[in-house]
Scaffold this motif. Sequence first.
Motif, short mmCIF file in Angstrom:
data_model
loop_
_atom_site.label_atom_id
_atom_site.label_comp_id
_atom_site.label_asym_id
_atom_site.label_seq_id
_atom_site.Cartn_x
_atom_site.Cartn_y
_atom_site.Cartn_z
N LYS A 108 6.55 -12.91 -3.11
CA LYS A 108 5.50 -12.01 -2.66
C LYS A 108 5.74 -10.63 -3.26
CE LYS A 108 4.85 -14.43 1.72
NZ LYS A 108 4.85 -14.32 3.19
N THR A 109 4.70 -10.05 -3.80
CA THR A 109 4.82 -8.71 -4.37
C THR A 109 4.59 -7.70 -3.26
OG1 THR A 109 2.48 -8.82 -4.94
CG2 THR A 109 4.04 -9.46 -6.64
N ALA A 110 5.62 -6.91 -2.99
CA ALA A 110 5.52 -5.91 -1.92
C ALA A 110 4.65 -4.76 -2.38
CB ALA A 110 6.91 -5.42 -1.56
N LYS A 111 3.83 -4.27 -1.47
CA LYS A 111 2.95 -3.14 -1.76
C LYS A 111 3.45 -1.92 -1.00
CE LYS A 111 -1.22 -5.83 -2.70
NZ LYS A 111 -2.65 -6.00 -2.38
N ASP A 112 3.49 -0.81 -1.69
CA ASP A 112 3.92 0.44 -1.08
C ASP A 112 2.72 1.05 -0.36
OD1 ASP A 112 5.19 2.69 -0.31
OD2 ASP A 112 5.35 3.59 -2.31
N LEU A 113 2.69 0.87 0.96
CA LEU A 113 1.56 1.38 1.74
C LEU A 113 1.62 2.89 1.92
CD1 LEU A 113 1.32 -1.38 4.49
CD2 LEU A 113 0.12 -1.24 2.32
N ASN A 114 2.76 3.50 1.62
CA ASN A 114 2.86 4.96 1.73
C ASN A 114 2.27 5.67 0.51
OD1 ASN A 114 4.21 4.87 4.22
ND2 ASN A 114 6.18 4.52 3.19
N ARG A 115 2.00 4.90 -0.54
CA ARG A 115 1.47 5.52 -1.74
C ARG A 115 0.05 6.03 -1.49
NH1 ARG A 115 0.77 2.50 -7.59
NH2 ARG A 115 0.09 4.34 -8.77
N GLY A 116 -0.19 7.27 -1.84
CA GLY A 116 -1.50 7.87 -1.64
C GLY A 116 -1.67 8.53 -0.29
N GLN A 117 -0.70 8.32 0.62
CA GLN A 117 -0.80 8.91 1.95
C GLN A 117 -0.22 10.32 1.94
OE1 GLN A 117 -2.40 7.55 4.30
NE2 GLN A 117 -2.22 5.32 4.25
N ILE A 118 -0.82 11.21 2.69
CA ILE A 118 -0.36 12.59 2.83
C ILE A 118 -0.15 12.86 4.31
CG2 ILE A 118 -0.89 15.03 2.38
CD1 ILE A 118 -2.75 14.09 0.15
N ILE A 119 0.96 13.50 4.65
CA ILE A 119 1.27 13.77 6.05
C ILE A 119 0.22 14.71 6.62
CG2 ILE A 119 2.95 14.82 7.62
CD1 ILE A 119 5.14 13.93 5.74
N GLY A 120 -0.38 14.29 7.72
CA GLY A 120 -1.39 15.10 8.38
C GLY A 120 -2.80 14.75 7.98
N VAL A 121 -2.97 13.86 6.99
CA VAL A 121 -4.30 13.48 6.53
C VAL A 121 -4.49 12.00 6.85
CG1 VAL A 121 -5.87 13.28 4.58
CG2 VAL A 121 -4.26 15.19 4.70
N ARG A 161 -4.09 0.20 -3.75
CA ARG A 161 -3.21 -0.87 -3.28
C ARG A 161 -3.51 -2.19 -4.00
NH1 ARG A 161 -3.91 0.70 3.10
NH2 ARG A 161 -2.56 2.55 3.06
N ASP A 162 -4.77 -2.40 -4.35
CA ASP A 162 -5.12 -3.63 -5.07
C ASP A 162 -4.51 -3.67 -6.46
OD1 ASP A 162 -6.52 -4.53 -2.91
OD2 ASP A 162 -8.48 -3.85 -3.65
N THR A 163 -4.34 -2.51 -7.06
CA THR A 163 -3.76 -2.46 -8.41
C THR A 163 -2.26 -2.61 -8.40
OG1 THR A 163 -3.69 -0.04 -8.29
CG2 THR A 163 -5.63 -1.04 -9.31
N MET A 164 -1.62 -2.55 -7.23
CA MET A 164 -0.16 -2.69 -7.16
C MET A 164 0.24 -4.12 -7.51
SD MET A 164 0.92 -0.58 -3.76
CE MET A 164 0.43 1.11 -3.51
#
Length: 476
Positions: A108-121, A161-164
């Motif tokens: 399984k290819t793990a996806k970094d769900l934190n990518r693109g996230q900004i604290i407070g947004v 996330r789809d491109t990961m």
Amino acid sequence: MSILSSALKIATLSQKLTFLSVSEKCVPGFVRARGLHSLVLPLPKIMGGSNLRVLNLKSSVPCPWYISQTTYSTSFFVKHTAEQLWKGVTSVSNAGKKRGRGKGVGKKTAKDLNRGQIIGVGKANIVWPGLNAPILQGKELVERRQLAPDPDREAKLIKMRDTMGQFRPLLLSPLERGWSGTKMHGRSVGPPDPIGEDNFEGFDTKILEMKTVANMDANYGRIRRFSVFAFTGNKQGLAGFALAKGADGRGALKRAKNRAGQKLLYIERFNEHTVLHDFYTRFGATQIFVFKKPEGFGLVCHRGIKAMCELIGIKDLYAKIKGSTNLQHIVKAFMLGLIRQKSHSQLAKEKGLYLVEQRSDFQNFPLVLAEPSHCRSDSEIKYDEPMNFSQVCFGDQIPYRKKPYEPFYKKLPSWENHLLKTEWRRNHGEVRRWHMREFNGLKNHLSSKYPEVDATYAFQIWQKKKAEAAAAEEED
């Protein structure tokens, strides 16, 4: 007796009759016969050693009150969990694993769900002082407030996330990417690793072939490995090639590169730009005709031969392949031909004649490349001895040459007029070459008394000045 008689009546209407043997171990009192419709009969106490045979009935007729039907409340899909069911569908059996199947299952290819996230947004577009906004703005305190919704933010995150996990092609310059895009074929991987204090300075290695091979084993199944065919050289005549295999591509590349550096051969070149002479070579079903060319011609040949010539130091060459184009056979055939080349002195000694070269860039002036210790006379040369240099170099093989295309203007009436007008000088080129070959220049009866009458006088003066300039540079 009434129960047994009714049972016999049903038996006569049934499609199939089977008998069931009941022993002492059965529960006394009642016996249930197996089948689609079971018959329940009251039994007397069974005496020791005696057996009772009861009819097991399968019938499509309506059953009376004393016939019952067995049902099963469990199934295959109820006994197992969803994860076990999916595993049974997608997994590979033990026999399949032995054959090398399903090695990529379960990865399984793990996806970094934190990518693109900004604290407070987040989904709610809110200004949070101290998280996504400053606390003070000038002298005023920033307050938390709701902003307009941003519907594009969620779509951008989903697209990211789809491109990961997808393959990204390497960005290489056109000069570094080899023969076919980002693949390793034809790409340079640097010099071999140093051996002790010996470094391979000036060397470079190119990957000619990289592929996946498999070996079938009874215990381990299909074993896959990488096969790499590499060629290395220093562009000064030293070159070598090797074939190596490994479990991973990086290890196979390194092994092939270092092994090629341990199998170096020296290749002789003519004026450090082309081969010594034309030759024919063969390995397996691959046949190659190699032609010597003047400076500036370039490398007109197969891409594998071109990569080899660049690493050897050959700059001008024409090669024609006949038969199989297996890359390993091409490399081996070409290297065999280069090794088997004969020097000019060897050719002159074997033939017992002068080796003379006539080139158009020197106005077909004969240049003596080598001379034998004893030159044979015309009487010593046999009548059937091959005197054509191409026939001597290529042996019994003759390169196939296409018939030149006849221009359209040769069919016009004006072409005949042109031939009549130029008839007086149609053989001047042949006569010129004959003079150059026999008299070492274009001469007449006054050439010995007046050397400036010679047509090659200017060329001789230029050669003399060139030799004087070279001698002056050596003295300085």
